[in-house]
Design an enzyme around this catalytic site. Structure first.
Site, PDB file in Angstrom:
ATOM      1  N   ASN A   9       1.338  -1.209  -0.015  1.00 55.30           N
ATOM      2  CA  ASN A   9      -0.342   0.027   0.048  1.00 55.30           C
ATOM      3  C   ASN A   9       0.450   1.321   0.382  1.00 55.30           C
ATOM      4  O   ASN A   9       2.342   0.689   0.405  1.00 55.30           O
ATOM      5  CB  ASN A   9      -0.802   0.390   1.142  1.00 55.30           C
ATOM      6  CG  ASN A   9      -1.692  -1.079   0.997  1.00 55.30           C
ATOM      7  OD1 ASN A   9      -2.423  -1.036  -0.322  1.00 55.30           O
ATOM      8  ND2 ASN A   9      -2.216  -1.923   2.242  1.00 55.30           N
ATOM      9  N   CYS A  66      -5.185  -8.448  -3.966  1.00 58.50           N
ATOM     10  CA  CYS A  66      -5.357  -7.074  -4.560  1.00 58.50           C
ATOM     11  C   CYS A  66      -5.773  -7.296  -5.675  1.00 58.50           C
ATOM     12  O   CYS A  66      -5.185  -7.900  -6.636  1.00 58.50           O
ATOM     13  CB  CYS A  66      -4.166  -6.176  -4.867  1.00 58.50           C
ATOM     14  SG  CYS A  66      -4.496  -4.470  -5.879  1.00 58.50           S
ATOM     15  N   GLU A 105     -10.652   2.525   1.493  1.00 59.11           N
ATOM     16  CA  GLU A 105      -9.621   1.217   1.913  1.00 59.11           C
ATOM     17  C   GLU A 105      -8.203   0.983   2.795  1.00 59.11           C
ATOM     18  O   GLU A 105      -7.980   2.071   2.944  1.00 59.11           O
ATOM     19  CB  GLU A 105      -8.951   0.762   0.109  1.00 59.11           C
ATOM     20  CG  GLU A 105      -7.881  -0.507   0.204  1.00 59.11           C
ATOM     21  CD  GLU A 105      -7.553  -0.554  -1.659  1.00 59.11           C
ATOM     22  OE1 GLU A 105      -6.407  -1.583  -1.975  1.00 59.11           O
ATOM     23  OE2 GLU A 105      -7.948   0.375  -2.528  1.00 59.11           O
ATOM     24  N   CYS A 144     -11.367  -0.988  -5.208  1.00 59.28           N
ATOM     25  CA  CYS A 144     -10.665  -1.911  -4.895  1.00 59.28           C
ATOM     26  C   CYS A 144     -11.708  -3.225  -5.211  1.00 59.28           C
ATOM     27  O   CYS A 144     -12.707  -3.465  -5.127  1.00 59.28           O
ATOM     28  CB  CYS A 144     -11.122  -1.601  -3.182  1.00 59.28           C
ATOM     29  SG  CYS A 144     -10.277  -3.050  -2.507  1.00 59.28           S
ATOM     30  N   GLY A 145     -10.286  -4.167  -5.881  1.00 60.11           N
ATOM     31  CA  GLY A 145     -11.165  -4.651  -6.439  1.00 60.11           C
ATOM     32  C   GLY A 145     -11.746  -6.347  -5.754  1.00 60.11           C
ATOM     33  O   GLY A 145     -12.994  -7.032  -5.283  1.00 60.11           O
TER      34      GLY A 145
END
Length: 316
Positions: A67, A76, A219, A228-229
């Site tokens: 991150n 992710c 997130e 955000c997957g």
């Protein structure tokens, strides 16, 4: 140290991506590189740093994601699609199992979601709804559309570990202010969830045979993000778990960054198909010991891919 990278995005979630298979750095050094490259005030910027890592046993390659604050995420999924694309390009494969930080996932090339948009499908699961796996320090039974004692919100949440932690609430309309306030509270690492959590508010926009969700996410380690997957996957699972969509029904999942196709299967397995768009290639000097960064050099631009993605967005 000179790094070459490709700047990429999955559903608007953007990252510098490094082929790190031959690079030997410690975790603190990679954290400093991530803070330098993902810094939005710098020359590169992104929602984190992606690393393609080497083959290991049954895994065709691996992925790590740091991150912008230097913390490492368990997964992710938007980044996984981009990393898998690079992995397929350098290995010549079309599908395989990918190693993540504490789990793994299946990835494969599939038909484009729109003309000219490179598309990767990922499958993760079975995921966990055990409160301890989500990082909650309260409760033994899963929280599925239930109030979570101690959380400063009266909304009902579904708590899912993808394996990174997600709290998902369905709302009539997303309120960014409310979402940020709750996300900030979780980001402080309270006793209820000391390892923090991703928080999503989700709107059910269409029902029936062509369901659609809109997901807005705070997130962990990033803040309010356009995409955000893993949150889109968690939201799809939560929608199936609460009867808002059917199991095995392909669902369009939208966010401010774009759209993916998602399916939740009985057994808590989630499949996501979405773009893995490469936007430009660059190189940059970063000192892993200090995080000092030099100017970026753009090696090439992927204008056709960018135009294809923008054309898809225009048609949504």
């Amino acid at each position: 140290m000179r790094f070459t990278f490709v700047h990429c995005h999955g559903s608007g979630n953007d990252f510098p991506l490094i082929d790190a298979r031959g690079i030997d750095l410690s975790d603190p050094e990679w954290a400093r590189v991530a803070r330098a490259l993902a810094d939005r005030s710098g020359d590169v910027g992104g929602d984190g740093l992606l690393l393609l890592t080497a083959q290991d046993g049954s895994h065709i390659f691996g992925m790590r994601m740091f991150n912008p604050d230097g913390s490492e995420a368990e997964t992710c999924l938007n980044g996984l699609r981009c990393t898998a694309r690079l992995g397929f390009e350098v290995t010549g494969a079309e599908a395989g199992r990918v190693r993540l930080k504490v789990s793994d996932a299946e990835a494969r090339r599939v038909a484009p979601i729109a003309d000219g948009v490179t598309t990767i499908e990922t499958k993760v699961g079975p995921v966990s709804l055990a409160p301890g796996d989500v990082g909650l320090t309260i409760g033994d039974a899963p929280f599925v559309e239930a109030a979570i004692p101690g959380l400063p919100s009266e909304r009902k949440f579904t708590a899912v570990a993808m394996p990174n932690p997600h709290l998902v609430a369905f709302v009539d309309a997303v309120d960014d202010g409310e979402l940020v306030a709750l996300g900030d509270w979780c980001e402080a690492g309270p006793a209820l969830i000391p390892t923090r959590a991703n928080v999503s508010f989700v709107e059910l926009r269409e029902k029936g045979h062509a369901p659609a969700l809109f997901v807005r996410t705070y997130e962990r380690g990033v803040g309010l993000t356009n995409s955000c997957g893993s949150a889109m996957a968690a939201s799809t699972l939560a929608a199936a778990r609460t009867g808002r969509i059917g199991w095995g029904v392909e669902t369009r999942v939208f966010n401010r960054g774009g759209m993916v196709r998602a399916t939740a299967a009985i057994g808590d397995v989630v499949t996501i198909a979405g773009n893995a768009t490469f936007t430009w290639d660059g190189e940059i000097e970063v000192d892993p010991a200090t995080g000092a960064v030099g100017p970026v050099r753009i090696m090439g631009r992927r204008d056709e891919e960018v135009a294809a993605w923008e054309g898809m967005l225009a048609g949504l």
